[in-house]
Design an enzyme around this catalytic site. Structure first.
Site: not given
Ligand code: NDP
Ligand code: 2IT
Length: 451
Positions: A130, A170
């Site tokens: 990461k 992420d």
């Molecule tokens: P984005 O940046 O697209 O969206 C994040 C969302 O979560 C936003 O709505 C943001 O709101 C909110 N958020 C972030 N930090 C906080 C906080 N401290 N408190 C409240 N709300 C918060 O990210 P993703 O959708 O990609 O990721 C979301 C989660 O999913 C994370 O935990 C990530 O690690 C996990 N994940 C992502 C993957 C991917 O492929 N993208 C794969 C697997 C897991 P705001 O705009 O206010 O910050």
């Molecule tokens: O938390 C996760 O699994 C991710 N943010 C996606 C990682 C990736 O390499 O696609």
């Protein structure tokens, strides 16, 4: 847990805490895995002698670097960049990049540790990593984000590569950022390779990578529901977050017949008692991905919805809770609300969104509960499929990728059932996911000797 096993866990955690002081998220993630796999390690003394768990809790490599950049007014800013390469036992390092002001070493290490087991569960050959920065993309212009990404990659490029370490998105890193990062990598290396995933469709990306985490989450949750003779049909679903994972989880849940009632961001949540529709989802995609607006604007467009500033969606009763925002966003009081509201399932789209105390409340409430390393693995799984397509210099169709994603989520579910079925027939998804992921990585480490 038996006496010897619990002494093993406490002794191990004592050392982890002493070696990594103050890194509470890292301690939390390591403890959850240690508690699950300790009985297996105790039954397999060669794993204890080889100190497999101790090695996994010490990343193979950590890179921390300065990221200087200038804003549109010419002011200089300094951020901190990270890449934690946790394990290359079963494949090249693989995992996302997070740009968020809260990013620190503890958060990077917990995410890289989790990613190691998640990637093992996908059935694909990927190690765990990461990275990211404490840079805050919110309110920055495209030109500022580009300059930051170029500066970040000017250091990171020496540590990554298609056979070495393959970053992706992420929190705060989506298609725009991957584009700028890829452009700079290609410029420095003079190579067009699959070194990043989440690329644009017309320059090496995989169809369905944007959808993969949210869709995969719903495929996994559906498998859990089917085990109880249930489905998404007619269920009330609460989702937190409004980013990549939340958006596609909402779209898939809705298409599977659910009523999706909430979305949120760090400022508050919206509750739409009529549920999301395809048309409302198109509005959300435009609002978040093109205009980069805030979720509270939803109620201006759809006045029958309500906005709750400074609150989380869990006080609204639901059948299914899908936390898709960030770590530790479900605390004990939220978990009590979820149980009181009559929910039957909680599946994590985010990484470690439920605190350990909240998990206990959810389980005591009789809910089905899936940890993120199982239920959100669809994103990295399709990243793995993107790597395969890049190596083969081909691209698969939407149907091909979607059916592979469904199969992978179903295989992950089967692994959880295999290693997590308790004597009473119920499934402990935490035990199952941690044990299945650990065994795959541990066996590879034993085969490869002390490295
Ligand atoms: P984005 O940046 O697209 O969206 C994040 C969302 O979560 C936003 O709505 C943001 O709101 C909110 N958020 C972030 N930090 C906080 C906080 N401290 N408190 C409240 N709300 C918060 O990210 P993703 O959708 O990609 O990721 C979301 C989660 O999913 C994370 O935990 C990530 O690690 C996990 N994940 C992502 C993957 C991917 O492929 N993208 C794969 C697997 C897991 P705001 O705009 O206010 O910050
Ligand atoms: O938390 C996760 O699994 C991710 N943010 C996606 C990682 C990736 O390499 O696609």
């Amino acid at each position: 847990m038996e006496d010897f096993t619990s002494r093993f866990v406490e002794g191990f955690m004592g050392e982890v805490i002493a070696r990594n002081p103050g890194e509470s998220e890292f301690h939390q993630a390591v403890r959850a895995v240690a508690e699950s796999v300790a009985p297996y390690i105790v039954e397999n003394p060669h794993l204890m002698d080889a100190k497999i768990l101790e090695r996994l809790a010490e990343p193979e490599r950590i890179i921390i670097f300065r990221v200087p950049w200038t804003d549109d007014r010419g002011e200089v800013h300094i951020n901190r960049g990270f890449r934690v390469q946790n394990s290359s036992a079963i494949g090249p390092y693989k995992g996302g990049l997070r740009f968020h002001p809260s990013v620190n070493l503890s958060i990077m290490k917990f995410l890289a540790f989790e990613q190691t087991f998640k990637n093992a569960l996908t059935t694909l050959p990927m190690g765990g990593a990461k990275g990211g920065s404490d840079f805050n993309p919110r309110g920055k212009s495209d030109a500022e984000v580009m300059r930051f990404c170029q500066s970040f990659m000017t250091e990171l490029y020496r540590h990554i590569g298609a056979d070495t370490d393959i970053p992706a998105g992420d929190i705060g890193v989506g298609g725009r950022e991957i584009g700028y990062l890829f452009g700079q990598y290609k410029r420095i290396k003079d190579q067009f390779t699959g070194t990043l995933t989440g690329k644009g469709l017309n320059w090496g990306g995989s169809i369905f990578r944007p959808e993969a985490t949210g869709y995969g989450l719903c495929y996994f949750a559906l498998k859990m529901l089917e085990g109880r003779g249930e489905s998404f049909e007619g269920k009330k679903v609460n989702i937190s977050g409004a980013g990549n994972v939340a958006q596609y989880a909402a779209q898939k849940a809705m298409r599977l017949g659910a009523k999706v009632q909430t979305l949120s961001d760090s400022d508050g949540f919206v509750f739409d008692p009529d549920g999301l529709t395809e048309e409302k989802m198109q509005y959300v995609f435009r609002l978040k991905n093109i205009r980069r607006g805030r979720i509270k604007e939803y109620v201006q467009e759809y006045p029958s919805a309500q906005y709750f500033p400074g609150e989380r969606p869990w006080k609204i009763p639901c059948d299914i809770a899908l936390p898709c925002a960030t770590q530790n966003e479900i605390e004990p009081a939220d978990a009590e609300n979820i149980v009181k509201g009559g929910a039957i399932l909680l599946a994590e789209g985010a990484n470690m969104p439920t605190t350990p105390e909240a998990v206990k409340i959810i389980l005591a409430g009789g809910l089905l509960y899936a940890p993120g390393k199982a239920s959100n693995a669809g994103g990295v799984a399709v990243s793995g499929l993107e790597m395969s397509q890049n190596s083969m210099r081909t691209s698969w169709t939407a149907d091909e990728v979607d059916s592979m994603l469904r199969r992978i989520m179903s295989d992950i579910h089967a692994s959880c059932v295999k290693y997590g079925t308790l004597p009473d027939g119920s499934i402990d998804y935490v035990l199952g996911a941690n044990t299945a992921g650990f065994i795959k990585v541990a066996d590879a480490m034993i085969d490869q000797g002390l490295v």
